[in-house]
Scaffold this active site. Sequence first.
Site, PDB file in Angstrom:
ATOM      1  N   ASP A  31      60.550  13.979  24.509  1.00 26.17           N
ATOM      2  CA  ASP A  31      60.918  12.579  24.316  1.00 26.17           C
ATOM      3  C   ASP A  31      61.557  12.403  22.925  1.00 26.17           C
ATOM      4  OD1 ASP A  31      61.113   9.898  24.695  1.00 26.17           O
ATOM      5  OD2 ASP A  31      58.979   9.528  24.993  1.00 26.17           O
ATOM      6  N   ASP A  32      62.824  12.034  22.894  1.00 24.45           N
ATOM      7  CA  ASP A  32      63.515  11.763  21.616  1.00 24.45           C
ATOM      8  C   ASP A  32      63.677  12.991  20.719  1.00 24.45           C
ATOM      9  OD1 ASP A  32      63.557   9.152  22.462  1.00 24.45           O
ATOM     10  OD2 ASP A  32      62.553   8.311  20.706  1.00 24.45           O
ATOM     11  N   CYS A  71      65.567   6.543  27.014  1.00 22.21           N
ATOM     12  CA  CYS A  71      64.650   7.208  27.956  1.00 22.21           C
ATOM     13  C   CYS A  71      64.787   6.807  29.416  1.00 22.21           C
ATOM     14  CB  CYS A  71      63.190   6.954  27.608  1.00 22.21           C
ATOM     15  SG  CYS A  71      62.766   6.954  25.901  1.00 22.21           S
ATOM     16  N   HIS A 132      57.558   6.281  32.971  1.00 24.91           N
ATOM     17  CA  HIS A 132      58.463   5.258  32.425  1.00 24.91           C
ATOM     18  C   HIS A 132      59.561   4.810  33.386  1.00 24.91           C
ATOM     19  CE1 HIS A 132      60.066   3.644  28.328  1.00 24.91           C
ATOM     20  NE2 HIS A 132      59.597   2.709  29.124  1.00 24.91           N
ATOM     21  N   ASP A 342      65.104  13.919  26.570  1.00 24.22           N
ATOM     22  CA  ASP A 342      65.697  12.821  27.349  1.00 24.22           C
ATOM     23  C   ASP A 342      66.865  12.136  26.641  1.00 24.22           C
ATOM     24  OD1 ASP A 342      64.122  11.609  25.431  1.00 24.22           O
ATOM     25  OD2 ASP A 342      63.100  10.253  26.823  1.00 24.22           O
TER      26      ASP A 342
END
Length: 578
Positions: A31-32, A71, A132, A342
């Site tokens: 993530d990120d 995301c 998410h 992502d």
Amino acid sequence: MARLVWLAFLSATLTLSHGNDRPNFVFFVADDLGIGDVGCFGNDTIRTPNIDSIAAKGAKLTQDLAAAPVCTPSRAAFLTGRYPIRYGMVGMDGPVTLVRLATPTGLPRSEVTFPQLAKDHGYRTALIGKWHLGMNCVWAGDHCQHPNKFGFDYYYGPLYGNGPGCHPDAESFFGPRIAQIIYSRLHLWEISTSIFVAILALKYFKYIQWKTVFLLSVFGWSLAAYPYVVLTKGVRRLNCVMMRDGDIIEMPFDISTMTPRMTLEAVKFLEESKTKNEPFLLEVSFSNVHTALFPYKEFRGKSRHGLYGDSVEEMDWSVGVVMATLERLGLTDNTFVYFTSDNGGHIESGDDGGSNGIYKGGKGQAASEGGIRMPTIVQWPRKIKPGTIVSEATSQMDIFPTVADIIGAPLPQDRVMDGRNILPLLGGAEVTSPHDFLFHYCDEYVHAVRYRPKEGNVTWKAHFVSYNWDPGTTGCYTTFICRCGGPEVTYNDPPLLYDVTNDPAEDRPISAVSDPRYAVVIDVIKKAVEEQNESLTDVKKQFGISNFIPLPWLQECCNFPFCDCQEDVDLSSLQIGG
Ligand SMILES: *[C@@H]1O[C@H](CO)[C@@H](O)[C@H](O)[C@H]1NC(C)=O
Ligand SMILES: *[C@@H]1O[C@H](CO)[C@@H](O)[C@H](O)[C@H]1NC(C)=O
Ligand SMILES: *[C@@H]1O[C@H](CO)[C@@H](O)[C@H](O)[C@H]1NC(C)=O
């Protein structure tokens, strides 16, 4: 002797035709994480030996692109193989196209995911980690968009992922700011006060009784106060929810033990799959390295880059445990392993955000390489040679058709598939990108387009939009993240054009005046954008300001009405640490 050889041959054939010999899949999604944060992509101060080892034993994709710079739409595109605009995962007019808790938004049920495809072909599937992509449609508990409904047999993890609101001190610094924005944008207090005055007027003219006045007022004001209470008193409790299949197991979750717990679940899933002798597809979707940064105690203070570096190294440890489990179970050789992020590092987060290496921009910027060029690696010893480098443009959307090819499943015929099978590229049978064009969307707008002519070896990229970066930077520090439209972007007329093969950092635009190639290339790209436009159909948009307000009846809650529960975990079977 001949008989023995024949027997050996027969047993080998039998093994080959056995279900167990079908390739397995493990997907790691960070993530990120920025492309500049990983050792094998050039970082020499963060230790990622386990991720680097996958690259060494397989292929490194140096021009792999996310379909969106944030995301939710990026993950939707990864799972469906299609641009988010095709199924309405757009509409915020900003990069904040995020599914929020207690809102009815998410991945439409009409979409097919590649885990669903694998499940339909006899695979055991699991998602461990961030989802998410939505949860409830009409009431809390309908779970209309739960991972179980999109092809995952098993789900364990934080429903919405990590976020600054999941920091243990979140309510005090995060909630009031958001509450202020909601109230100023929607005038909730003014509206509810006017309605109260109207109710009193009804009473005055004797249309209703005092009892009704009381009930209506309580109802109206509770509705108006709800966002405030949620954001200032319960932002962490109500948003940071963890589930196992359909059960809420932790509220608010403890982010510091999340990665070790997920690792343990992944190991169990692999062991069970081996015992049952069933082919499997596992996605491990990390909370790392999104803020709030709260690595497990064994990793704190161990890296050279603060909590951010600690979080990257924690994730690398987890990847290592999963890879060692595959090895222990004798599954390495026939497992397709994929690691990616992502979207790019969130540079506006400062020390809490990642590095996008030589590339400009980051999270939120669809036209900037830093927002969409991902640290992607693939390993599958049976088909991919160690040390393979794929420098041609690929997309995360390619995974759907690639998995379909590997398991021998036909692609859905009733929809446009934007991804392409990249197995020939990974195996060396093909050397040119299967994509003539890739459209870099920010929300519903095409900000940039990649064009790879079949002849030659140059990949072009046209920028239709530029971001109004803070001077001397490549980010939007004043707004914390760049926007997709409005006054915060500049429309380039004529568009900027770069040769990203020879100028990957995009420092030298091709001259529109003196370079004859400019007009030819831009002309082809403009036609492609028109064609892309024509291929879109009208669909309901999932995001908008109306979907920003949490609805109480969609709120997940354990131990009602306290919304308070903790999972009992025993991490003793794991060897935690570097
Ligand atoms: C490695 O990553 C850290 C953290 O994102 C960053 O500060 C540093 O500049 C990176 N190093 C290189 C060589 O990219
Ligand atoms: C591009 O192709 C030409 C001719 O095929 C070759 O000479 C050149 O080395 C290639 N350049 C790159 C960067 O691959
Ligand atoms: C594509 O469609 C969008 C929205 O409908 C429009 O704003 C844009 O001008 C169109 N672009 C082209 C090249 O047709």
